[in-house]
Design a protein around this motif. Sequence first.
Motif, short mmCIF file in Angstrom:
data_model
loop_
_atom_site.label_atom_id
_atom_site.label_comp_id
_atom_site.label_asym_id
_atom_site.label_seq_id
_atom_site.Cartn_x
_atom_site.Cartn_y
_atom_site.Cartn_z
N ASN A 1 55.49 24.89 -139.81
CA ASN A 1 55.42 23.96 -140.94
C ASN A 1 55.41 22.51 -140.48
OD1 ASN A 1 55.33 25.97 -142.87
ND2 ASN A 1 57.54 26.01 -143.19
N GLY A 2 56.06 22.23 -139.34
CA GLY A 2 56.03 20.88 -138.80
C GLY A 2 54.62 20.44 -138.48
N PHE A 3 53.83 21.34 -137.89
CA PHE A 3 52.43 21.04 -137.60
C PHE A 3 51.64 20.88 -138.90
CE2 PHE A 3 53.60 22.71 -133.46
CZ PHE A 3 52.84 21.95 -132.58
N GLY A 4 51.91 21.75 -139.87
CA GLY A 4 51.18 21.69 -141.13
C GLY A 4 51.44 20.43 -141.92
N SER B 1 46.69 28.08 -142.16
CA SER B 1 46.28 26.70 -141.87
C SER B 1 47.10 26.12 -140.72
CB SER B 1 46.44 25.82 -143.11
OG SER B 1 45.60 26.25 -144.15
N GLU B 2 48.38 26.39 -140.73
CA GLU B 2 49.27 25.87 -139.68
C GLU B 2 48.94 26.47 -138.31
OE1 GLU B 2 52.82 25.29 -142.97
OE2 GLU B 2 52.86 26.99 -141.58
N ILE B 3 48.61 27.75 -138.31
CA ILE B 3 48.22 28.40 -137.05
C ILE B 3 46.95 27.77 -136.50
CG2 ILE B 3 47.38 30.56 -136.04
CD1 ILE B 3 49.27 32.04 -137.98
N ILE B 4 46.00 27.50 -137.37
CA ILE B 4 44.74 26.88 -136.94
C ILE B 4 44.99 25.47 -136.39
CG2 ILE B 4 42.49 26.01 -137.72
CD1 ILE B 4 42.45 28.31 -139.75
N ILE B 5 45.91 24.73 -137.01
CA ILE B 5 46.24 23.39 -136.52
C ILE B 5 46.83 23.46 -135.12
CG2 ILE B 5 47.77 21.39 -136.84
CD1 ILE B 5 47.42 21.78 -139.87
N GLY C 1 49.49 20.02 -126.58
CA GLY C 1 50.11 21.04 -127.40
C GLY C 1 51.55 21.31 -127.01
N VAL C 2 51.82 21.36 -125.70
CA VAL C 2 53.18 21.61 -125.21
C VAL C 2 54.12 20.48 -125.63
CG1 VAL C 2 54.62 21.80 -123.14
CG2 VAL C 2 52.46 23.08 -123.29
N TYR C 3 53.67 19.24 -125.46
CA TYR C 3 54.50 18.10 -125.86
C TYR C 3 54.78 18.12 -127.36
CZ TYR C 3 54.69 15.48 -121.47
OH TYR C 3 54.97 15.06 -120.20
N ALA C 4 53.75 18.43 -128.15
CA ALA C 4 53.93 18.49 -129.60
C ALA C 4 54.95 19.56 -129.97
CB ALA C 4 52.59 18.78 -130.27
N LEU C 5 54.87 20.70 -129.30
CA LEU C 5 55.81 21.80 -129.56
C LEU C 5 57.23 21.39 -129.19
CD1 LEU C 5 55.82 24.75 -130.51
CD2 LEU C 5 55.58 25.44 -128.11
N ILE C 6 57.40 20.74 -128.05
CA ILE C 6 58.72 20.30 -127.61
C ILE C 6 59.31 19.30 -128.61
CG2 ILE C 6 59.96 18.95 -125.86
CD1 ILE C 6 58.03 20.16 -123.78
N GLY D 1 59.45 21.78 -142.49
CA GLY D 1 58.82 20.93 -141.47
C GLY D 1 58.99 19.45 -141.73
N THR D 2 59.85 19.11 -142.68
CA THR D 2 60.05 17.70 -143.05
C THR D 2 60.54 16.86 -141.87
OG1 THR D 2 60.57 18.36 -145.32
CG2 THR D 2 61.26 16.16 -144.64
N TYR D 3 61.36 17.47 -141.02
CA TYR D 3 61.90 16.73 -139.88
C TYR D 3 61.10 16.93 -138.60
CZ TYR D 3 66.04 15.80 -142.72
OH TYR D 3 66.88 15.36 -143.70
N GLY D 4 60.02 17.69 -138.69
CA GLY D 4 59.25 17.99 -137.49
C GLY D 4 57.98 17.19 -137.30
N TYR D 5 57.26 16.90 -138.38
CA TYR D 5 55.92 16.33 -138.22
C TYR D 5 55.93 14.92 -137.65
CZ TYR D 5 56.33 13.71 -142.67
OH TYR D 5 56.71 12.84 -143.67
N ASN D 6 56.93 14.11 -138.04
CA ASN D 6 57.01 12.76 -137.47
C ASN D 6 57.36 12.81 -135.99
OD1 ASN D 6 56.64 10.39 -139.38
ND2 ASN D 6 57.95 11.71 -140.63
N ALA D 7 58.18 13.78 -135.60
CA ALA D 7 58.55 13.94 -134.20
C ALA D 7 57.35 14.37 -133.36
CB ALA D 7 59.68 14.97 -134.08
#
Length: 315
Positions: free
Chosen positions: A183-186, A196-200, A212-217, A239-245
């Motif tokens: 959800n963070g990616f979405g 959609s999130e999987i595709i992103i 991708g690895v950095y984004a995941l971390i 994912g509210t706290y994930g996408y900005n990170a």
Amino acid sequence: MYGNRQTKSLSGGKFFSIIVESLKGISQVIFIENAITGLLLLIAITISSYYIGIISLLSAIIGTLVKKIGGTDDNSIGKGLLGYNSVLTGMALALFLSGPYMWMIALVGSAVAAIFTAAMMHIMKRTGIPILTFPFIILTWFILLASYKLTEIRLNTKLLPHNLTDWKLNIAGEIELIDGIFNGFGQVFFLDNTLSEIIIVIAVFWAGKRLGVYALIGNVVAISIAYLLGGEHSLIALGTYGYNAILTIIAVSVVFKTEHNRFAFFSGIIAACLTVPITAGLGTFLLPYGLPVLTFPFVLCSWLVLSARKVTPNL
């Protein structure tokens, strides 16, 4: 006959060029200059909502056309650097507004975002600090706030203001970590759709495994910090706290890193962690106005580190 064919060929070439540049504008939302990635992201958006997919493509095209008509440097247009704010503005206004003029406001907003982006690039050129998504944030907030004074600009009901005196924090229930990660990616594109999130995620790794690895971390670290600080479980899972990170660690540790920034990975982690309390604080501040946080925590934390590097280059 030959002249007509040549004219048609040139016209077709220009149209193809505009589409490619527009797709790069979509991919530049996550700092990627790749038309294939842009196409994958557009597919992800359209799967979640076909009309938001149409809005995002039209917004990207509008942003590209504004710059072409305005005579902007072709190199900048080709990289998609002048379209991503238009994409985000068009999508946000289409999602957060309602009423018969929603489409028109969203598309006009995407055009204004392109002009705003050009102005901000000029203003901040001497600082060496990127504008990031600042034009999108400010423009979207002002248009949403205008709904309180202009009757034909109507807020979506999910953005109704809340009274802080009646606000209660709900930390009940378990958190599905996997859901929170995807959800963070979405949420980077306002999406809440598993496919959609999987595709992103695939689109990001397609552009570069390191990216991708950095984004995941960054995503996992932010989710963990939000949980440890007692964040609302439903917001963490959404994912509210994930996408900005995600955006912050990519900007600080990958995109705007130089050979002098020896501790860029660690400064990126710190900046990603910092987005969590800023997201919570800003969310609280904006509740009475019914405004979304958008990507302001990402912009603020990235600017903080990138500005600090002017004095402490090892960061």
